[in-house]
Design a protein around this motif. Sequence first.
Motif, mmCIF file in Angstrom:
data_model
loop_
_atom_site.group_PDB
_atom_site.id
_atom_site.type_symbol
_atom_site.label_atom_id
_atom_site.label_comp_id
_atom_site.label_asym_id
_atom_site.label_seq_id
_atom_site.Cartn_x
_atom_site.Cartn_y
_atom_site.Cartn_z
ATOM 1 N N ASP A 32 5.216 5.677 -36.701
ATOM 2 C CA ASP A 32 5.495 6.956 -37.358
ATOM 3 C C ASP A 32 6.619 6.866 -38.395
ATOM 4 O O ASP A 32 6.488 7.350 -39.506
ATOM 5 C CB ASP A 32 5.841 8.031 -36.327
ATOM 6 N N GLU A 33 7.737 6.286 -38.052
ATOM 7 C CA GLU A 33 8.900 6.220 -38.947
ATOM 8 C C GLU A 33 9.070 4.853 -39.604
ATOM 9 O O GLU A 33 10.095 4.596 -40.221
ATOM 10 C CB GLU A 33 10.172 6.553 -38.153
ATOM 11 N N ILE A 34 8.085 3.982 -39.497
ATOM 12 C CA ILE A 34 8.193 2.601 -39.971
ATOM 13 C C ILE A 34 7.494 2.446 -41.314
ATOM 14 O O ILE A 34 6.367 2.909 -41.504
ATOM 15 C CB ILE A 34 7.575 1.629 -38.937
ATOM 16 N N ASN A 35 8.175 1.788 -42.253
ATOM 17 C CA ASN A 35 7.601 1.512 -43.572
ATOM 18 C C ASN A 35 7.412 0.024 -43.837
ATOM 19 O O ASN A 35 6.747 -0.356 -44.798
ATOM 20 C CB ASN A 35 8.467 2.113 -44.675
ATOM 21 N N GLN A 36 8.026 -0.820 -43.007
ATOM 22 C CA GLN A 36 7.882 -2.262 -43.192
ATOM 23 C C GLN A 36 7.791 -2.935 -41.823
ATOM 24 O O GLN A 36 8.539 -2.596 -40.902
ATOM 25 C CB GLN A 36 9.062 -2.850 -43.967
ATOM 26 N N VAL A 37 6.868 -3.880 -41.716
ATOM 27 C CA VAL A 37 6.667 -4.630 -40.474
ATOM 28 C C VAL A 37 6.721 -6.110 -40.803
ATOM 29 O O VAL A 37 6.078 -6.570 -41.750
ATOM 30 C CB VAL A 37 5.303 -4.300 -39.824
ATOM 31 N N SER A 38 7.508 -6.859 -40.016
ATOM 32 C CA SER A 38 7.518 -8.317 -40.163
ATOM 33 C C SER A 38 7.216 -8.944 -38.804
ATOM 34 O O SER A 38 7.532 -8.379 -37.756
ATOM 35 C CB SER A 38 8.856 -8.812 -40.718
ATOM 36 N N PRO A 123 -2.556 -1.381 -39.592
ATOM 37 C CA PRO A 123 -3.204 -0.258 -40.284
ATOM 38 C C PRO A 123 -3.454 -0.580 -41.754
ATOM 39 O O PRO A 123 -2.667 -1.289 -42.398
ATOM 40 C CB PRO A 123 -2.195 0.876 -40.135
ATOM 41 N N GLU A 124 -4.538 -0.042 -42.276
ATOM 42 C CA GLU A 124 -4.945 -0.325 -43.654
ATOM 43 C C GLU A 124 -3.913 0.091 -44.695
ATOM 44 O O GLU A 124 -3.863 -0.474 -45.773
ATOM 45 C CB GLU A 124 -6.277 0.364 -43.958
ATOM 46 N N GLU A 125 -3.079 1.093 -44.378
ATOM 47 C CA GLU A 125 -2.086 1.543 -45.352
ATOM 48 C C GLU A 125 -0.920 0.554 -45.503
ATOM 49 O O GLU A 125 -0.097 0.702 -46.391
ATOM 50 C CB GLU A 125 -1.576 2.937 -45.003
ATOM 51 N N PHE A 126 -0.837 -0.458 -44.659
ATOM 52 C CA PHE A 126 0.170 -1.515 -44.788
ATOM 53 C C PHE A 126 -0.467 -2.698 -45.498
ATOM 54 O O PHE A 126 -1.505 -3.205 -45.076
ATOM 55 C CB PHE A 126 0.682 -1.957 -43.411
ATOM 56 N N PHE A 134 4.684 -6.856 -44.033
ATOM 57 C CA PHE A 134 3.743 -5.858 -44.491
ATOM 58 C C PHE A 134 4.503 -4.567 -44.783
ATOM 59 O O PHE A 134 5.379 -4.175 -44.031
ATOM 60 C CB PHE A 134 2.666 -5.617 -43.421
ATOM 61 N N ARG A 135 4.136 -3.909 -45.907
ATOM 62 C CA ARG A 135 4.788 -2.657 -46.295
ATOM 63 C C ARG A 135 3.760 -1.544 -46.415
ATOM 64 O O ARG A 135 2.642 -1.760 -46.882
ATOM 65 C CB ARG A 135 5.507 -2.815 -47.633
ATOM 66 N N ARG A 136 4.217 -0.351 -46.057
ATOM 67 C CA ARG A 136 3.359 0.837 -46.175
ATOM 68 C C ARG A 136 3.267 1.209 -47.651
ATOM 69 O O ARG A 136 4.278 1.320 -48.342
ATOM 70 C CB ARG A 136 3.957 1.981 -45.368
ATOM 71 N N GLU A 137 2.065 1.438 -48.144
ATOM 72 C CA GLU A 137 1.857 1.783 -49.551
ATOM 73 C C GLU A 137 2.014 3.272 -49.826
ATOM 74 O O GLU A 137 2.409 3.658 -50.910
ATOM 75 C CB GLU A 137 0.462 1.337 -50.001
ATOM 76 N N SER A 138 1.708 4.114 -48.856
ATOM 77 C CA SER A 138 1.614 5.555 -49.127
ATOM 78 C C SER A 138 2.954 6.274 -49.160
ATOM 79 O O SER A 138 3.005 7.428 -49.526
ATOM 80 C CB SER A 138 0.702 6.202 -48.071
ATOM 81 N N ARG A 139 4.061 5.646 -48.775
ATOM 82 C CA ARG A 139 5.349 6.354 -48.770
ATOM 83 C C ARG A 139 6.274 5.816 -49.809
ATOM 84 O O ARG A 139 6.436 4.778 -50.191
ATOM 85 C CB ARG A 139 6.041 6.236 -47.407
#
Length: 139
Positions: A32-38, A123-126, A134-139
């Motif tokens: 929910d609050e995450i924009n980047q995952v490594s 998720p596809e948005e990352f 991986f980074r979220r594209e939509s935010r």
Amino acid sequence: MRHLLIIALLSYAALSFAQDPADIYHKTVDLDEINQVSLEVYANDQLEVRQWPGDDILIETSVKLNNGKPHILKFFLEKKRWELAEEVNGDQLQLVSADQTRRMVQGTEGTTSETVLIVVYMPEEFKEAGNNTFRRESR
């Protein structure tokens, strides 16, 4: 002669069921609050990252003990030997292998080795933004 045939068939059946223990377990991670995952996994583990339409990360870990016993597999599953631990820093999530210094397991019949495959459903948005990042594209 008939008894030898029955004993041979029973022995074959018993040996065919005596396989190396293996298990697959799943874990989900809320983003929910995450924009980047490594991802930082143990060097000998195989890692695959696949895109999926979900909102959370789904981690599927397949473990096979070669030359091991089922109770050894159960023991290490309880000790979370193959788990990816979550480390959150602001809006960044790092998934790290909980056990970075896995020692060889010495059993009564010799050394036991392990085959670990970790599939991370992202998720596809990352989108990939570097080496296992991986980074979220939509935010």
